[in-house]
Structures are given as structure tokens and as C-alpha cells.
Scaffold this motif. Structure first.
Motif, PDB file in Angstrom:
ATOM      1  N   ASP A 206       0.604  -1.403  -0.309  1.00  0.00           N
ATOM      2  CA  ASP A 206       0.096  -0.007   0.267  1.00  0.00           C
ATOM      3  C   ASP A 206       1.682   1.237   0.013  1.00  0.00           C
ATOM      4  O   ASP A 206       0.901   2.503  -0.941  1.00  0.00           O
ATOM      5  N   MET A 207       1.861   1.094   0.349  1.00  0.00           N
ATOM      6  CA  MET A 207       2.372   2.260   1.064  1.00  0.00           C
ATOM      7  C   MET A 207       3.724   2.640  -0.407  1.00  0.00           C
ATOM      8  O   MET A 207       3.154   3.477  -0.676  1.00  0.00           O
ATOM      9  N   GLU A 208       4.228   1.340  -0.730  1.00  0.00           N
ATOM     10  CA  GLU A 208       4.715   2.157  -3.015  1.00  0.00           C
ATOM     11  C   GLU A 208       4.146   2.517  -3.154  1.00  0.00           C
ATOM     12  O   GLU A 208       4.291   3.416  -4.179  1.00  0.00           O
ATOM     13  N   PHE A 209       2.853   1.654  -3.159  1.00  0.00           N
ATOM     14  CA  PHE A 209       2.082   1.954  -3.922  1.00  0.00           C
ATOM     15  C   PHE A 209       1.559   3.408  -4.167  1.00  0.00           C
ATOM     16  O   PHE A 209       1.257   4.214  -4.763  1.00  0.00           O
ATOM     17  N   TYR A 210       1.347   4.194  -2.900  1.00  0.00           N
ATOM     18  CA  TYR A 210       1.043   5.049  -2.529  1.00  0.00           C
ATOM     19  C   TYR A 210       1.537   6.202  -3.161  1.00  0.00           C
ATOM     20  O   TYR A 210       1.375   7.513  -4.078  1.00  0.00           O
ATOM     21  N   ILE A 211       3.297   6.167  -3.091  1.00  0.00           N
ATOM     22  CA  ILE A 211       4.503   6.876  -2.681  1.00  0.00           C
ATOM     23  C   ILE A 211       4.407   6.913  -4.507  1.00  0.00           C
ATOM     24  O   ILE A 211       4.684   7.705  -5.348  1.00  0.00           O
ATOM     25  N   LEU A 212       4.903   5.401  -5.620  1.00  0.00           N
ATOM     26  CA  LEU A 212       5.274   5.366  -6.491  1.00  0.00           C
ATOM     27  C   LEU A 212       4.167   5.780  -7.787  1.00  0.00           C
ATOM     28  O   LEU A 212       4.556   6.375  -8.744  1.00  0.00           O
ATOM     29  N   ARG A 213       2.594   4.867  -7.018  1.00  0.00           N
ATOM     30  CA  ARG A 213       1.459   5.308  -8.180  1.00  0.00           C
ATOM     31  C   ARG A 213       0.783   6.895  -8.432  1.00  0.00           C
ATOM     32  O   ARG A 213       0.386   6.940  -9.283  1.00  0.00           O
ATOM     33  N   LYS A 214       1.289   7.257  -7.143  1.00  0.00           N
ATOM     34  CA  LYS A 214       0.322   8.682  -6.895  1.00  0.00           C
ATOM     35  C   LYS A 214       1.152  10.019  -6.160  1.00  0.00           C
ATOM     36  O   LYS A 214       0.438  10.408  -5.838  1.00  0.00           O
ATOM     37  N   ALA A 215       2.019   9.582  -6.002  1.00  0.00           N
ATOM     38  CA  ALA A 215       2.813  10.319  -6.034  1.00  0.00           C
ATOM     39  C   ALA A 215       2.834  11.148  -4.800  1.00  0.00           C
ATOM     40  O   ALA A 215       3.343  12.721  -4.193  1.00  0.00           O
ATOM     41  N   GLY A 216       3.110   9.780  -3.583  1.00  0.00           N
ATOM     42  CA  GLY A 216       2.364  10.217  -2.402  1.00  0.00           C
ATOM     43  C   GLY A 216       4.527  10.873  -1.319  1.00  0.00           C
ATOM     44  O   GLY A 216       5.066  10.536  -2.338  1.00  0.00           O
ATOM     45  N   THR A 217       3.795  11.228  -0.858  1.00  0.00           N
ATOM     46  CA  THR A 217       5.790  11.184   0.250  1.00  0.00           C
ATOM     47  C   THR A 217       5.354  10.473   1.768  1.00  0.00           C
ATOM     48  O   THR A 217       4.254  10.571   2.708  1.00  0.00           O
ATOM     49  N   GLU A 218       6.854   9.906   1.541  1.00  0.00           N
ATOM     50  CA  GLU A 218       6.201   8.863   2.894  1.00  0.00           C
ATOM     51  C   GLU A 218       6.336  10.115   4.231  1.00  0.00           C
ATOM     52  O   GLU A 218       7.389  11.344   3.918  1.00  0.00           O
ATOM     53  N   ASN A 219       6.084   9.514   5.391  1.00  0.00           N
ATOM     54  CA  ASN A 219       6.594  10.912   7.006  1.00  0.00           C
ATOM     55  C   ASN A 219       8.179  10.709   6.943  1.00  0.00           C
ATOM     56  O   ASN A 219       8.763   9.736   6.831  1.00  0.00           O
ATOM     57  N   PRO A 220       8.495  12.221   6.823  1.00  0.00           N
ATOM     58  CA  PRO A 220      10.020  11.576   7.493  1.00  0.00           C
ATOM     59  C   PRO A 220      10.606  11.142   9.089  1.00  0.00           C
ATOM     60  O   PRO A 220       9.658  10.865   9.449  1.00  0.00           O
ATOM     61  N   GLY A 221      11.431  10.842   8.442  1.00  0.00           N
ATOM     62  CA  GLY A 221      12.439   9.242   9.311  1.00  0.00           C
ATOM     63  C   GLY A 221      11.257   7.721   9.561  1.00  0.00           C
ATOM     64  O   GLY A 221      11.803   7.155  10.275  1.00  0.00           O
ATOM     65  N   SER A 222      10.550   8.177   8.776  1.00  0.00           N
ATOM     66  CA  SER A 222      10.156   6.403   9.129  1.00  0.00           C
ATOM     67  C   SER A 222      10.982   5.400   7.759  1.00  0.00           C
ATOM     68  O   SER A 222      10.145   4.691   8.052  1.00  0.00           O
ATOM     69  N   SER A 223      11.812   5.413   7.322  1.00  0.00           N
ATOM     70  CA  SER A 223      12.220   4.994   5.882  1.00  0.00           C
ATOM     71  C   SER A 223      13.481   4.247   6.944  1.00  0.00           C
ATOM     72  O   SER A 223      14.124   4.587   7.489  1.00  0.00           O
ATOM     73  N   ASP A 224      13.495   2.206   6.699  1.00  0.00           N
ATOM     74  CA  ASP A 224      14.027   2.187   7.485  1.00  0.00           C
ATOM     75  C   ASP A 224      15.845   2.194   6.592  1.00  0.00           C
ATOM     76  O   ASP A 224      16.982   2.137   7.210  1.00  0.00           O
ATOM     77  N   LEU A 225      15.446   2.654   5.195  1.00  0.00           N
ATOM     78  CA  LEU A 225      16.491   2.641   4.256  1.00  0.00           C
ATOM     79  C   LEU A 225      17.583   4.193   4.974  1.00  0.00           C
ATOM     80  O   LEU A 225      18.727   4.799   4.884  1.00  0.00           O
TER      81      LEU A 225
END
Length: 166
Positions: A53-72
Motif C-alpha cells: 500500500d505504501m509503495e503504491f501510494y508513493i510510486l503510483r500516486k506521487a505520495g510522500t512518506e513521513n520523514p524519518g519513517s524509512s528503514d533505509l
């Protein structure tokens, strides 16, 4: 009376000046994503099946994840960051740096694998980055990064997978 006329002329003059602080050369020379054809194209339903769901939101809907939330964000291993949708290599670990923004940041992309668009979503012109193979939204690039490029590719971690070097 003369003061009012001069003041009025000055106001009109200032209002008609075009600000250029956000008009970076990078943003001027991009095409919109709708004009481009990508090597990998799928329906929305096909992408939904393959992505979280998060990948789809970011990659296909041009969303933005919350800052500091990425394991990377704090990943310091050697390797390559690839598109989470199509595995196109996008960034090398040696170009990653700590920007303090809360998103993985890189000073250089793998040339030819990242494409650019103009984005006005927050009211001013920014340079959006997306995967050149599948068109997935990655993040934005800014001109406040470190040498040698002076760029900061501010990328959503959910748009990336990491492949460690062998």
C-alpha cells in the motif's frame, strides 16, 4: 498627492516583478510525465497487486512518506538503491549522505535511470524525480546538496529497495 502617485507606481512595479528564486534551470528543462512513454507500463490494478500500500501510494500516486519513517534512512551498507516497482538501479550507496531532512538523500543519480518533471503541488515549481523505466514517483531534487554536484535528491525510502554489494 505626488507621494501617492509615486507609491502607487512603485506598488505596481513590485507586483509585476517576476520572482525567480524557485525557477531553477533544472525545473525549466523537464517534460511532464504524461508526455513520456515508459518501458514498463502496467494498469493501476496490476501495480496494486505487486506493490505494498505504501509503495503504491508513493510510486503510483506521487505520495510522500513521513520523514524519518524509512528503514533505509540510516542504512550505511555498500550497494545499490533500486526502484521498488521495477528494480531499475537508481542510486549508489557512495552518493548517499545525511541531509537531516528525514528522507534518504543522494548527491548523484545513476545517469539515465532517473527522469524529471515539474511539480507545482505545493504552490511553487519543484523538480520531481521518477524512475525512467516505469515512471514511479521517487521524490524531488534540490540544489542545496554537497559537492561535487551541489544536488540533494530527496527520495522516499518506500520507493526504493536496497541491494547490498557482494
Amino acid at each position: 498627492m505626488l507621494k501617492k502617485i509615486v507609491l502607487g507606481i512603485l506598488c505596481v512595479g513590485f507586483a509585476s516583478c517576476k520572482g525567480t528564486s524557485q525557477e531553477k534551470e533544472m525545473a525549466k528543462t523537464t517534460q511532464t510525465k504524461s508526455e513520456k512513454k515508459f518501458e514498463i507500463t502496467k494498469t493501476e490494478a496490476e501495480w496494486r497487486k505487486e506493490l505494498t500500500d505504501m509503495e503504491f501510494y508513493i510510486l503510483r500516486k506521487a505520495g510522500t512518506e513521513n520523514p524519518g519513517s524509512s528503514d533505509l534512512l540510516d542504512n550505511k551498507k555498500e550497494g545499490t538503491y533500486v526502484c521498488a516497482a521495477c528494480e531499475t538501479p537508481l542510486f549508489k550507496s557512495e552518493t548517499k549522505f545525511k541531509s537531516g531532512t528525514g528522507w534518504p538523500s543522494f548527491y548523484q543519480e545513476i545517469e539515465g535511470n532517473v527522469a524529471y518533471d515539474v511539480d507545482y503541488k505545493i504552490g511553487y515549481k519543484r523538480t520531481e524525480e521518477h524512475c525512467a523505466t516505469c515512471g514511479g514517483h521517487l521524490g524531488h531534487v534540490f540544489e542545496d546538496g554537497p559537492e561535487p554536484t551541489g544536488l540533494r535528491h530527496c527520495i522516499n525510502g518506500a520507493a526504493l529497495n536496497f541491494i547490498p554489494s557482494k
